[in-house]
Design a protein around this motif. Structure first.
Motif, PDB file in Angstrom:
ATOM      1  N   ALA A  26       0.842  -1.195   0.000  1.00  0.00           N
ATOM      2  CA  ALA A  26       0.000   0.000   0.000  1.00  0.00           C
ATOM      3  C   ALA A  26       0.873   1.240   0.000  1.00  0.00           C
ATOM      4  N   GLU A  27       0.318   2.335  -0.537  1.00  0.00           N
ATOM      5  CA  GLU A  27       1.102   3.571  -0.644  1.00  0.00           C
ATOM      6  C   GLU A  27       1.216   4.300   0.683  1.00  0.00           C
ATOM      7  N   SER A  28       0.258   4.098   1.573  1.00  0.00           N
ATOM      8  CA  SER A  28       0.262   4.807   2.850  1.00  0.00           C
ATOM      9  C   SER A  28      -0.333   3.904   3.916  1.00  0.00           C
ATOM     10  N   LEU A  29      -0.141   4.287   5.182  1.00  0.00           N
ATOM     11  CA  LEU A  29      -0.703   3.507   6.271  1.00  0.00           C
ATOM     12  C   LEU A  29      -2.227   3.578   6.256  1.00  0.00           C
ATOM     13  N   ASP A  30      -2.769   4.738   5.922  1.00  0.00           N
ATOM     14  CA  ASP A  30      -4.227   4.863   5.831  1.00  0.00           C
ATOM     15  C   ASP A  30      -4.785   3.904   4.777  1.00  0.00           C
ATOM     16  N   GLU A  31      -4.116   3.798   3.630  1.00  0.00           N
ATOM     17  CA  GLU A  31      -4.569   2.868   2.600  1.00  0.00           C
ATOM     18  C   GLU A  31      -4.425   1.427   3.088  1.00  0.00           C
ATOM     19  N   ALA A  32      -3.339   1.142   3.784  1.00  0.00           N
ATOM     20  CA  ALA A  32      -3.125  -0.203   4.314  1.00  0.00           C
ATOM     21  C   ALA A  32      -4.219  -0.581   5.314  1.00  0.00           C
ATOM     22  N   ILE A  33      -4.610   0.373   6.155  1.00  0.00           N
ATOM     23  CA  ILE A  33      -5.684   0.129   7.123  1.00  0.00           C
ATOM     24  C   ILE A  33      -7.003  -0.092   6.397  1.00  0.00           C
ATOM     25  N   SER A  34      -7.256   0.668   5.346  1.00  0.00           N
ATOM     26  CA  SER A  34      -8.477   0.495   4.552  1.00  0.00           C
ATOM     27  C   SER A  34      -8.534  -0.905   3.929  1.00  0.00           C
ATOM     28  N   ILE A  35      -7.412  -1.363   3.392  1.00  0.00           N
ATOM     29  CA  ILE A  35      -7.333  -2.719   2.822  1.00  0.00           C
ATOM     30  C   ILE A  35      -7.595  -3.758   3.910  1.00  0.00           C
ATOM     31  N   THR A  36      -6.986  -3.537   5.049  1.00  0.00           N
ATOM     32  CA  THR A  36      -7.135  -4.453   6.179  1.00  0.00           C
ATOM     33  C   THR A  36      -8.585  -4.559   6.623  1.00  0.00           C
ATOM     34  N   ASN A  37      -9.252  -3.416   6.748  1.00  0.00           N
ATOM     35  CA  ASN A  37     -10.659  -3.428   7.144  1.00  0.00           C
ATOM     36  C   ASN A  37     -11.532  -4.116   6.094  1.00  0.00           C
ATOM     37  N   HIS A  38     -11.169  -3.980   4.838  1.00  0.00           N
ATOM     38  CA  HIS A  38     -11.939  -4.620   3.763  1.00  0.00           C
ATOM     39  C   HIS A  38     -11.769  -6.138   3.796  1.00  0.00           C
ATOM     40  N   LEU A  39     -10.554  -6.604   4.054  1.00  0.00           N
ATOM     41  CA  LEU A  39     -10.303  -8.046   4.050  1.00  0.00           C
ATOM     42  C   LEU A  39     -10.887  -8.742   5.282  1.00  0.00           C
ATOM     43  N   ALA A  40     -10.997  -8.024   6.386  1.00  0.00           N
ATOM     44  CA  ALA A  40     -11.669  -8.531   7.595  1.00  0.00           C
ATOM     45  C   ALA A  40     -11.178  -9.922   7.994  1.00  0.00           C
ATOM     46  N   ALA A  41      -9.904 -10.021   8.268  1.00  0.00           N
ATOM     47  CA  ALA A  41      -9.288 -11.323   8.550  1.00  0.00           C
ATOM     48  C   ALA A  41      -9.643 -11.842   9.938  1.00  0.00           C
ATOM     49  N   GLU A  42      -9.478 -13.138  10.091  1.00  0.00           N
ATOM     50  CA  GLU A  42      -9.728 -13.800  11.375  1.00  0.00           C
ATOM     51  C   GLU A  42      -8.800 -13.245  12.459  1.00  0.00           C
ATOM     52  N   HIS A  43      -7.495 -13.300  12.212  1.00  0.00           N
ATOM     53  CA  HIS A  43      -6.500 -12.740  13.134  1.00  0.00           C
ATOM     54  C   HIS A  43      -5.856 -11.529  12.459  1.00  0.00           C
ATOM     55  N   LEU A  44      -5.830 -10.415  13.141  1.00  0.00           N
ATOM     56  CA  LEU A  44      -5.180  -9.208  12.619  1.00  0.00           C
ATOM     57  C   LEU A  44      -4.048  -8.819  13.562  1.00  0.00           C
ATOM     58  N   HIS A  45      -2.814  -8.953  13.066  1.00  0.00           N
ATOM     59  CA  HIS A  45      -1.641  -8.647  13.873  1.00  0.00           C
ATOM     60  C   HIS A  45      -1.001  -7.361  13.353  1.00  0.00           C
ATOM     61  N   VAL A  46      -1.028  -6.325  14.178  1.00  0.00           N
ATOM     62  CA  VAL A  46      -0.541  -5.005  13.785  1.00  0.00           C
ATOM     63  C   VAL A  46       0.894  -4.823  14.265  1.00  0.00           C
ATOM     64  N   GLN A  47       1.810  -4.769  13.306  1.00  0.00           N
ATOM     65  CA  GLN A  47       3.224  -4.588  13.621  1.00  0.00           C
ATOM     66  C   GLN A  47       3.714  -3.313  12.940  1.00  0.00           C
ATOM     67  N   VAL A  48       3.192  -2.198  13.461  1.00  0.00           N
ATOM     68  CA  VAL A  48       3.589  -0.880  12.973  1.00  0.00           C
ATOM     69  C   VAL A  48       4.022  -0.046  14.169  1.00  0.00           C
TER      70      VAL A  48
END
Length: 428
Positions: free
Chosen positions: A301-323
């Motif tokens: 992703a180009e930015s963290l905001d875009e990465a978060i948007s992708i993450t929310n769209h994918l709605a994964a079972e486990h979400l591990h945030v390493q930022v």
């Protein structure tokens, strides 16, 4: 602009259709033939012949004798952690009664489900924690009968650690049954397995499809599985950590999924390289490699905001945030089964021992539901207590609305309590 450094394979529609048909056939056979079908499937799929499907107390005692003291100690620790968290959750669910307007008392009751079926996977590894996750919250909720189904090993018995874990967690009945046929037995019942009101627990795609097909005949917790993990990472993340976290879920099943969403091209490429490196020494590499090859993804992703948007769209079972400053992004992240903040918050801690439940939504179901918790096994229901004073306030509105809708039976039920008469004046 989103870029894929690694994409997953597309599962053909034909494969999904074949799965549905296979599971439907298994369910129908169990409904028609009962225990005979269950024993036949044990012979066909598990390659074992079992006369008594139900586990005895002696079986549990024998299982305990085979376990090292350290395993029993670790099991006790994780059971206590899971129970303590479930009890904390239970305290958040309260009953109440309140007089909303004069004479109108409305209330809420919290009632345990009477019987629950807990499915505990067998497969390649003895998943001790799955027994605990499916059973302990139900026990804390007050479920009176918990029936557990778990597949036998090739020796024809349930793995002793799984059996003892289920017993210690509070199972009332345990059966040597796995797969779609176990779900069918719990839903419809057989000569040996009594039907339940709700089925919970993770499983492979056959188990998940069976739960989908019996949903409505019984309740289900959710369609959980195969396992998913999404790591959200920036340039501060350590490739070794990220790779190990992705492979930890990939080793579950060839259909498991590991996804990396990152703002760093360098990290993304390094993780791909690191995964190949770690696979060289991973004892479960045969499964993990195939899972990563088929379903693994690395998304740039180009930015963290875009990465978060992708993450929310994918709605994964486990979400591990390493930022950097992971906790500061808590409120921006909205769709996940369970959230792990910071590089130290490994998913495996929750999978095993920290206390939160690992039976979680997959396939983007986290957009509308959370995972299994003590509330999964409770019914929050309402009641009404209406006095004469309340009738005078409610009935006129109810009579007029029912008249406008043409529901005269409704009108009469309200009006007779207000006026003592069934019908109303023509000019209402």
């Amino acid at each position: 602009m989103v870029e894929f450094l690694k994409e997953q394979e597309v599962i053909p529609a034909q494969e999904k259709n074949e799965l549905e048909q296979t599971v439907a056939s298994i369910i129908q056979q169990v409904r028609n033939e009962g225990d005979i079908a269950l024993k036949g499937f044990l012979k066909k799929f598990d390659k074992v012949e079992i006369d008594d499907l139900k586990v005895s107390e002696d079986d549990v005692l024998e299982a305990k004798k085979k376990l090292p003291a350290t395993l029993i100690e670790d099991m006790a620790f994780s059971i206590e952690r899971i129970r303590a968290f479930a009890e904390a959750q239970r305290r958040t669910l309260t009953e109440f009664e309140q007089e909303m307007i004069p004479g109108v008392h409305l209330g809420q009751k919290v009632i345990p489900i009477e019987s629950v079926g807990a499915y505990v996977p067998g497969g390649r590894y003895p998943l001790l924690s799955s027994a605990q996750m499916a059973i302990i919250p139900a026990k804390v909720a007050g479920v009176s009968n918990i029936r557990v189904c778990t597949p036998p090993t090739k020796e024809g018995v349930i793995h002793p650690a799984v059996l003892y874990a289920a017993h210690q967690s509070g199972a009332d009945e345990i059966f040597s049954l796995g797969g779609a046929q176990a779900i069918a037995a719990l839903a419809y019942g057989t000569e040996t397995v009594s039907p339940v009101n709700k089925i919970t627990g993770p499983g492979n795609r056959f188990v998940t499809e069976a739960k989908r097909q019996v949903n409505g005949v019984v309740g289900i917790d959710l369609l959980a599985g195969p396992s998913e993990v999404l790591v959200l990472a920036d340039k501060t993340a350590q490739a070794e950590y990220v790779a190990s976290d992705l492979l930890a879920q990939s080793e579950h099943d060839i259909d498991a999924q590991g996804i990396l969403v990152t703002t760093s091209r360098e990290l993304g490429l390094e993780v791909i390289h690191e995964i190949e490196k770690q696979l060289q020494t991973l004892p479960t590499a045969k499964v993990a490699r195939e899972s990563w090859r088929r379903r693994g993804q690395v998304i740039l992703a180009e930015s963290l905001d875009e990465a978060i948007s992708i993450t929310n769209h994918l709605a994964a079972e486990h979400l591990h945030v390493q930022v950097e400053e992971a906790y500061s992004h808590l409120d921006k992240l909205t769709n996940y089964g369970s959230l792990f903040l910071g590089e130290n918050a490994s998913v495996v801690f929750a999978d095993k021992v920290c206390g939160t439940n690992h039976i979680l939504p997959t396939n983007a179901a986290a957009k509308y539901t959370g995972g299994v918790w003590v509330g999964t096994f409770l019914k929050v229901v309402t009641y009404q207590r209406i006095e004469n004073e309340g009738v005078t306030q409610l009935a006129p509105h109810c009579v007029r609305q029912s008249n406008r809708e043409g529901l005269i039976g409704h009108l009469r039920s309200a009006n007779i309590r207000l006026t003592g008469k069934l019908d109303i004046e023509e000019n209402i």
